[in-house]
Design an enzyme around this catalytic site. Structure first.
Site, PDB file in Angstrom:
ATOM      1  CE1 TYR A 145      -3.541   7.595   7.094  1.00  0.00           C
ATOM      2  CE2 TYR A 145      -3.329   9.447   8.618  1.00  0.00           C
ATOM      3  CZ  TYR A 145      -3.346   8.086   8.379  1.00  0.00           C
ATOM      4  OH  TYR A 145      -3.149   7.209   9.431  1.00  0.00           O
ATOM      5  CG  PHE A 262      14.956  -2.762   2.664  1.00  0.00           C
ATOM      6  CD1 PHE A 262      14.814  -1.419   2.339  1.00  0.00           C
ATOM      7  CD2 PHE A 262      14.495  -3.196   3.905  1.00  0.00           C
ATOM      8  CE1 PHE A 262      14.238  -0.529   3.238  1.00  0.00           C
ATOM      9  CE2 PHE A 262      13.916  -2.310   4.798  1.00  0.00           C
ATOM     10  CZ  PHE A 262      13.780  -0.979   4.459  1.00  0.00           C
TER      11      PHE A 262
HETATM   12  C1  LIG Z   1       3.374   2.450   6.635  1.00  0.00           C
HETATM   13  C2  LIG Z   1       4.578   1.812   5.951  1.00  0.00           C
HETATM   14  C3  LIG Z   1       4.137   1.255   4.597  1.00  0.00           C
HETATM   15  C4  LIG Z   1       5.647   2.872   5.731  1.00  0.00           C
HETATM   16  C5  LIG Z   1       5.113   0.678   6.880  1.00  0.00           C
HETATM   17  N1  LIG Z   1       6.299  -0.053   6.339  1.00  0.00           N
HETATM   18  C6  LIG Z   1       6.104  -1.278   5.770  1.00  0.00           C
HETATM   19  O1  LIG Z   1       4.987  -1.696   5.511  1.00  0.00           O
HETATM   20  C7  LIG Z   1       7.354  -2.083   5.441  1.00  0.00           C
HETATM   21  C8  LIG Z   1       7.011  -3.546   5.217  1.00  0.00           C
HETATM   22  C9  LIG Z   1       6.461  -4.127   6.487  1.00  0.00           C
HETATM   23  O2  LIG Z   1       6.558  -3.569   7.564  1.00  0.00           O
HETATM   24  N2  LIG Z   1       5.834  -5.276   6.322  1.00  0.00           N
HETATM   25  C10 LIG Z   1       5.131  -5.863   7.423  1.00  0.00           C
HETATM   26  C11 LIG Z   1       3.749  -5.214   7.335  1.00  0.00           C
HETATM   27  C12 LIG Z   1       2.876  -5.665   8.380  1.00  0.00           C
HETATM   28  O3  LIG Z   1       3.365  -5.630   9.535  1.00  0.00           O
HETATM   29  O4  LIG Z   1       1.756  -6.001   8.033  1.00  0.00           O
HETATM   30  C13 LIG Z   1       5.102  -7.336   7.257  1.00  0.00           C
HETATM   31  O5  LIG Z   1       4.887  -8.022   8.240  1.00  0.00           O
HETATM   32  O6  LIG Z   1       5.323  -7.768   6.078  1.00  0.00           O
HETATM   33  O7  LIG Z   1       8.011  -1.604   4.294  1.00  0.00           O
HETATM   34  C14 LIG Z   1       8.231  -0.192   4.252  1.00  0.00           C
HETATM   35  C15 LIG Z   1       9.230   0.125   3.171  1.00  0.00           C
HETATM   36  C16 LIG Z   1      10.215  -0.796   2.854  1.00  0.00           C
HETATM   37  C17 LIG Z   1      11.102  -0.515   1.797  1.00  0.00           C
HETATM   38  C18 LIG Z   1      10.997   0.655   1.053  1.00  0.00           C
HETATM   39  C19 LIG Z   1      10.002   1.597   1.362  1.00  0.00           C
HETATM   40  C20 LIG Z   1       9.848   2.798   0.633  1.00  0.00           C
HETATM   41  C21 LIG Z   1       8.850   3.696   0.958  1.00  0.00           C
HETATM   42  C22 LIG Z   1       7.987   3.452   2.024  1.00  0.00           C
HETATM   43  C23 LIG Z   1       8.098   2.285   2.759  1.00  0.00           C
HETATM   44  C24 LIG Z   1       9.100   1.344   2.441  1.00  0.00           C
HETATM   45  C25 LIG Z   1       8.584   0.410   5.598  1.00  0.00           C
HETATM   46  C26 LIG Z   1       9.873   0.840   5.859  1.00  0.00           C
HETATM   47  C27 LIG Z   1      10.142   1.440   7.109  1.00  0.00           C
HETATM   48 CL1  LIG Z   1      11.730   2.000   7.440  1.00  0.00          CL
HETATM   49  C28 LIG Z   1       9.142   1.590   8.066  1.00  0.00           C
HETATM   50  C29 LIG Z   1       7.852   1.114   7.801  1.00  0.00           C
HETATM   51  C30 LIG Z   1       7.579   0.501   6.586  1.00  0.00           C
END
Ligand SMILES: CC(C)(C)CN1C(=O)[C@@H](CC(=O)N[C@@H](CC(=O)O)C(=O)O)O[C@H](c2cccc3ccccc23)c2cc(Cl)ccc21
Length: 345
Positions: A145, A262
């Protein structure tokens, strides 16, 4: 004649980015110009998909086709969706999704392909788990998942970092490390959001773990089961900590400073959150428990290179280890994982 409409669209795009996540928006906007728009659009496309998956008010006969076809929807100029429930935090993003699509279609083809392929695989995975009654039972189900909703994001991002040549092709090749980057973040989120997900009747903690401590997952929230709940927390913390080594190995190979920042910031937030979760009964009584603002500011400042990040991981790993109850089954395994981190870098 200057094309103001383009500025208008860009302004709305970054408004939505700020709206979805303030702190992380700043990190995306600090990326090298070559990657800033592709990753901003990647983030907003995934937010749109996640908003559909999260919305329990959408009938399955609408939701499943949406999830499975989202990778084609992003190629349809003008598409918007206004049928999300009023409660959905990011529903406005879908109401204005046409500007995300318009900007997506201006990206370089190799970025479009990475975003579309990731969205296709993620949508299929989400559809599988959205189908009535599919629960996360084994720890393999849990990893699968998390692979669908977060590991795939790691694969996509690594593909982008290698495609623009900021990072070596080996970054995209090590799919195991990219996957672990996502699994670590998602497992910490799922562990943190125990009560909120329970309230939404969403069970992401694997039955193979909580089943050792209670007959029903919701029983962990009962005061009389506090000791069992705390031992179950140690088990979930251990399950997430298993990805720590891979995370440090992945970050150790990232050369571009803005890409490193990042990638590193969400990971150091996650290990700090895991430390907050360990031994903290509030997770079972209060929703939305987060690390303090001051700690996140400090973490963002101190995550510029692998030595700083390794030091942060060693610090929190030691704190987690020190507060783990020696009577908990996972005590020894947590000690082994935290000990290994002392040896790393
Ligand atoms: C589910 C998730 C962990 C993938 C979500 N995700 C992340 O959590 C974000 C961070 C984020 O959104 N922080 C928010 C969380 C919140 O809203 O609570 C904040 O306010 O700090 O980072 C990830 C993310 C960033 C950098 C490298 C990554 C490598 C693998 C997977 C994910 C990676 C993310 C990168 C991308 Cl392009 C898209 C989504 C994410």
């Amino acid at each position: 004649k200057y094309d103001y409409s383009n500025d208008k669209v860009r302004e709305r795009i970054y408004y939505h980015l700020n709206n979805t996540s303030r702190s992380f928006s700043a990190v995306i906007q600090a990326l090298d110009p070559e990657l800033k728009d592709p990753i901003c659009i990647f983030y907003l496309v995934l937010r749109g998909l996640d908003t559909v998956e999260d919305d329990m008010t959408i009938d399955l006969d609408i939701k499943l086709p949406l999830l499975k076809s989202f990778h084609e929807i992003i190629y349809q100029p003008g598409w918007t969706f206004d049928k999300c429930g009023p409660k959905e935090k990011d529903r406005q993003l879908l109401v204005e999704f046409d500007i995300v699509i318009e900007t997506f279609l201006k990206l370089k083809p190799e970025y479009q392909k990475i975003i579309a392929d990731t969205t296709k695989r993620m949508g299929e995975g989400m559809a599988h788990y959205a189908t009535a009654g599919v629960h996360v039972n084994t720890t393999e189900d849990f990893d699968q998942y998390c692979h669908y909703v977060a590991g795939l994001v790691g694969l996509g991002l690594s593909g982008m970092f290698s495609a623009c040549n900021f990072e070596s092709p080996s970054v995209a090749k090590r799919e195991d490390l990219s996957n672990s980057m996502g699994l670590f973040l998602q497992k910490v989120n799922i562990t943190r959001d125990f009560l909120e997900d329970l309230r939404d009747n969403r069970h992401f903690w694997p039955k193979a773990i909580w089943g050792e401590y209670a007959d029903k997952m919701e029983d962990l929230a009962k005061p009389e089961n506090k000791e069992k709940a705390m031992e179950c927390m140690s088990h979930m913390v251990h399950n997430a900590l298993c990805h720590m080594q891979d995370v440090l190995e992945y970050l150790g190979q990232i050369k571009n400073p803005s890409v490193f920042h990042f990638c590193a910031i969400p990971q150091v937030m996650a290990i700090a959150t895991l430390n907050m979760l360990q031994g903290n009964y509030n997770i079972f009584t209060t929703e939305n428990v987060k690390i303090r603002k001051g700690e996140t500011v400090w973490l963002m400042k101190e995550s510029n290179n692998i030595d700083q990040v390794a030091a942060i991981f060693r610090l929190y790993a030691r704190q987690i280890n020190n507060k783990t109850n020696p009577l908990h089954r996972q005590f020894v395994d947590i000690g082994v994982l935290c000990g290994q981190i002392e040896q790393t870098c």
